[in-house]
Write an enzyme that holds these catalytic residues in place. Structure first.
Site, PDB file in Angstrom:
ATOM      1  N   CYS A   1       0.838  -1.199   0.000  1.00 31.76           N
ATOM      2  CA  CYS A   1       0.000   0.000   0.000  1.00 31.76           C
ATOM      3  C   CYS A   1       0.879   1.258   0.000  1.00 31.76           C
ATOM      4  CB  CYS A   1      -0.983  -0.023   1.177  1.00 31.76           C
ATOM      5  SG  CYS A   1      -2.337   1.158   0.983  1.00 31.76           S
TER       6      CYS A   1
ATOM      7  N   GLU B   1      -1.258  -8.823   4.175  1.00 30.94           N
ATOM      8  CA  GLU B   1      -1.145  -9.189   5.592  1.00 30.94           C
ATOM      9  C   GLU B   1      -2.507  -9.400   6.254  1.00 30.94           C
ATOM     10  OE1 GLU B   1      -1.968  -4.860   5.911  1.00 30.94           O
ATOM     11  OE2 GLU B   1      -0.907  -6.165   4.498  1.00 30.94           O
TER      12      GLU B   1
ATOM     13  N   HIS C   1      -3.474  -5.326   0.535  1.00 30.24           N
ATOM     14  CA  HIS C   1      -2.960  -5.666   1.866  1.00 30.24           C
ATOM     15  C   HIS C   1      -2.904  -7.177   2.072  1.00 30.24           C
ATOM     16  CE1 HIS C   1      -2.600  -1.759   3.950  1.00 30.24           C
ATOM     17  NE2 HIS C   1      -3.507  -1.370   3.086  1.00 30.24           N
TER      18      HIS C   1
END
Length: 209
Positions: free
Chosen positions: A92, A186, A184
């Site tokens: 990001c 994660e 994202h």
């Protein structure tokens, strides 16, 4: 020995990133100074607030939650890791930082890609032939929570993934082990996020010899 990945900042701010690195078989190393990074095999640039627009030659028209000290530290870290030929993954804001480091610019405010009521948007992406395509395939569904994006690409970078509206969702450097995604991994459900971190760790281990 675990492959150590450097993340600038305090661990409590980046719990999801630490968990993702550890799940992929690495060890996240946190510091609010760049010096310990010399002992790490790779650099992870996580999400966060906007970069200062003057760094890419623009007045501030829509940038917010600026982090000047972090900008300076992460750009210095990019200088050191690219000079050493060590892998870098941007997520990001991290992709945007990579782009600015190589001389690119950003769209300061982009409708339709930010989180909604605190939840990530989900949308499809198309991936060109690239290192990332081996992870994502030609088409995939990713999450989105950003209001800025890559505009003019920095020197040496190549866009390799796009949202349906044409927004750059990932870029890779043509000669350096540097790449970034606008989404994202994660916090992306399923295997795609894990595969991305595993591929990053694999590159970092190769760099360790």
């Amino acid at each position: 020995m675990d492959c150590m990945i450097f993340i600038f900042g305090k661990e409590e701010r980046y719990v999801n990133y630490r968990r993702a690195v550890e799940t992929a078989g690495g060890q996240a190393f946190f510091s609010d100074t760049p010096e310990p990074a010399v002992d790490c095999a790779g650099l992870l640039l996580p999400g966060g607030g906007d970069l200062e627009p003057w760094r890419y030659g623009q007045p501030n028209t829509a940038s917010r939650e600026l982090e000047p000290e972090r900008d300076a530290a992460e750009l210095l870290l990019l200088e050191r890791f690219t000079a050493a030929g060590k892998p870098v993954l941007g997520i990001c804001r991290g992709l945007q930082t990579i782009n600015v480091f190589f001389g690119g610019t950003l769209i300061q405010d982009l409708p339709g890609h930010s989180a909604v009521d605190g939840a990530d948007r989900r949308h499809g992406v198309r991936t060109a032939a690239s290192f990332l395509r081996r992870i994502c395939g030609e088409e995939a569904v990713v999450n989105s929570a950003h209001h800025q994006a890559v505009d003019r690409l920095g020197q040496g970078l190549e866009a390799v993934q796009w949202a349906p509206d044409g927004v750059v969702e990932a870029a890779e450097h043509r000669t350096l082990p540097v790449w970034g995604v606008q989404w994202h991994p994660e916090r992306l459900p399923g295997e795609l996020g894990r595969r991305l971190f595993e591929a990053f760790l694999e590159r970092c281990r190769l760099g360790q010899g």
